[in-house]
Every structure is written in structure tokens, then in C-alpha cells.
Design a protein around this motif. Structure first.
Motif, mmCIF file in Angstrom:
data_model
loop_
_atom_site.group_PDB
_atom_site.id
_atom_site.type_symbol
_atom_site.label_atom_id
_atom_site.label_comp_id
_atom_site.label_asym_id
_atom_site.label_seq_id
_atom_site.Cartn_x
_atom_site.Cartn_y
_atom_site.Cartn_z
ATOM 1 N N ARG A 25 0.825 -1.194 0.000
ATOM 2 C CA ARG A 25 0.000 0.000 0.000
ATOM 3 C C ARG A 25 0.865 1.251 0.000
ATOM 4 O O ARG A 25 1.865 1.314 0.706
ATOM 5 C CB ARG A 25 -0.854 -0.047 1.255
ATOM 6 N N PRO A 26 0.513 2.284 -0.780
ATOM 7 C CA PRO A 26 1.325 3.490 -0.799
ATOM 8 C C PRO A 26 1.264 4.225 0.539
ATOM 9 O O PRO A 26 0.248 4.199 1.231
ATOM 10 C CB PRO A 26 0.706 4.330 -1.922
ATOM 11 N N VAL A 27 2.365 4.881 0.905
ATOM 12 C CA VAL A 27 2.463 5.581 2.175
ATOM 13 C C VAL A 27 2.074 7.036 1.968
ATOM 14 O O VAL A 27 2.570 7.705 1.063
ATOM 15 C CB VAL A 27 3.910 5.498 2.722
ATOM 16 N N ASN A 28 1.194 7.531 2.827
ATOM 17 C CA ASN A 28 0.812 8.938 2.796
ATOM 18 C C ASN A 28 1.679 9.667 3.817
ATOM 19 O O ASN A 28 1.505 9.498 5.022
ATOM 20 C CB ASN A 28 -0.671 9.083 3.150
ATOM 21 N N PRO A 29 2.638 10.507 3.372
ATOM 22 C CA PRO A 29 3.545 11.161 4.326
ATOM 23 C C PRO A 29 2.848 12.165 5.238
ATOM 24 O O PRO A 29 3.394 12.552 6.262
ATOM 25 C CB PRO A 29 4.574 11.845 3.428
ATOM 26 N N ASP A 30 1.625 12.599 4.873
ATOM 27 C CA ASP A 30 0.904 13.571 5.697
ATOM 28 C C ASP A 30 -0.011 12.907 6.718
ATOM 29 O O ASP A 30 -0.697 13.608 7.472
ATOM 30 C CB ASP A 30 0.066 14.495 4.795
ATOM 31 N N VAL A 32 -1.319 10.960 10.081
ATOM 32 C CA VAL A 32 -0.991 11.158 11.495
ATOM 33 C C VAL A 32 0.068 10.146 11.932
ATOM 34 O O VAL A 32 1.017 10.489 12.648
ATOM 35 C CB VAL A 32 -2.270 11.018 12.361
ATOM 36 N N ARG A 33 -0.072 8.920 11.477
ATOM 37 C CA ARG A 33 0.889 7.878 11.867
ATOM 38 C C ARG A 33 2.284 8.181 11.349
ATOM 39 O O ARG A 33 3.270 8.054 12.079
ATOM 40 C CB ARG A 33 0.420 6.520 11.333
ATOM 41 N N GLN A 34 2.398 8.581 10.087
ATOM 42 C CA GLN A 34 3.715 8.876 9.516
ATOM 43 C C GLN A 34 4.350 10.078 10.205
ATOM 44 O O GLN A 34 5.551 10.111 10.428
ATOM 45 C CB GLN A 34 3.601 9.109 8.012
ATOM 46 N N GLN A 35 3.546 11.074 10.567
ATOM 47 C CA GLN A 35 4.094 12.244 11.262
ATOM 48 C C GLN A 35 4.531 11.875 12.674
ATOM 49 O O GLN A 35 5.544 12.365 13.166
ATOM 50 C CB GLN A 35 3.070 13.368 11.273
#
Length: 118
Positions: A25-30, A32-35
Motif C-alpha cells: 500500500r502506498p504511504v501517505n507522508p501527511d 498522522v501515523r507517519q508524522q
């Protein structure tokens, strides 16, 4: 081998070609988890370790024994060097070290011989 047709197709599109396939699955850098992950690099995520658990105490004692024995942890039943089997293994190894050829398998000519009537 490069897929020339595929490379020509993506030249007009704003896509960065990478020979490494992006799986999953593509990662969304924005997100909450990635931040949250980016704000604390090196912080372990997931279930916390309970230092008083039975497993952690066993691992700690194992590490302690390893440190006392110079990096070696002995596990299992100890070998009795005077047992019949160990003496036989030692005798066999002594013969091999002396250069004696130990034959294995059924000896030649030990099978039943049948007479062929002609």
C-alpha cells in the motif's frame, strides 16, 4: 533487461521510474501515523516490553550466563565422556585420524548365493 516500451510510456508522465518495485500500500507522508513516526526516530513502536515477565527474566539470566562463560551458553543434557557411545565415537575418530580406512555397508560377498542350473 530494460523494458524499453514501458520506459517510453512513462516519459510523458510525471512518474519517477525505479527498477525496485514499490510493493504494498502506498504511504501517505501527511498521515498522522507517519508524522508521529517521523517526530520520534528510533522510538520503538508496538507492544511495550514487560521487564518482569517470565520470558524477559529468562532472557536476562541467559545473557548473564553468556557473559560469565565468555559468550558460550550451554544448553541441554551434558555429554558424559565416559559413556559407551562416546568411547566408541572417540575410538572411531582415533582410527580415522591414524589414516585407517573404515569400510561402510554390507561386505562384498555376504549375500546369499544361488546356484544357476543350466
Amino acid at each position: 533487461m530494460k523494458n524499453v516500451t514501458f520506459i517510453n510510456q512513462i516519459e510523458g508522465v510525471e512518474v519517477v521510474y525505479s527498477p525496485k518495485a514499490q510493493l504494498g500500500r502506498p504511504v501517505n507522508p501527511d498521515s498522522v501515523r507517519q508524522q508521529r513516526l517521523a517526530s520520534a526516530p528510533g522510538k520503538r513502536t508496538g507492544r511495550p516490553v514487560n521487564p518482569n515477565s517470565e520470558r524477559q527474566q529468562r532472557l536476562a539470566s541467559q545473557a548473564e550466563r553468556q557473559a560469565m562463560n565468555g559468550g558460550e551458553v550451554k544448553r541441554g543434557r551434558p555429554v558424559n565422556p565416559n559413556s559407551e557411545r562416546q568411547l566408541a565415537i572417540a575410538a572411531r575418530q582415533a582410527l580415522l585420524n591414524a589414516g585407517v580406512v573404515i569400510k561402510r555397508g554390507r561386505p562384498v560377498g555376504s549375500g546369499k548365493k544361488t546356484e544357476v542350473k543350466s
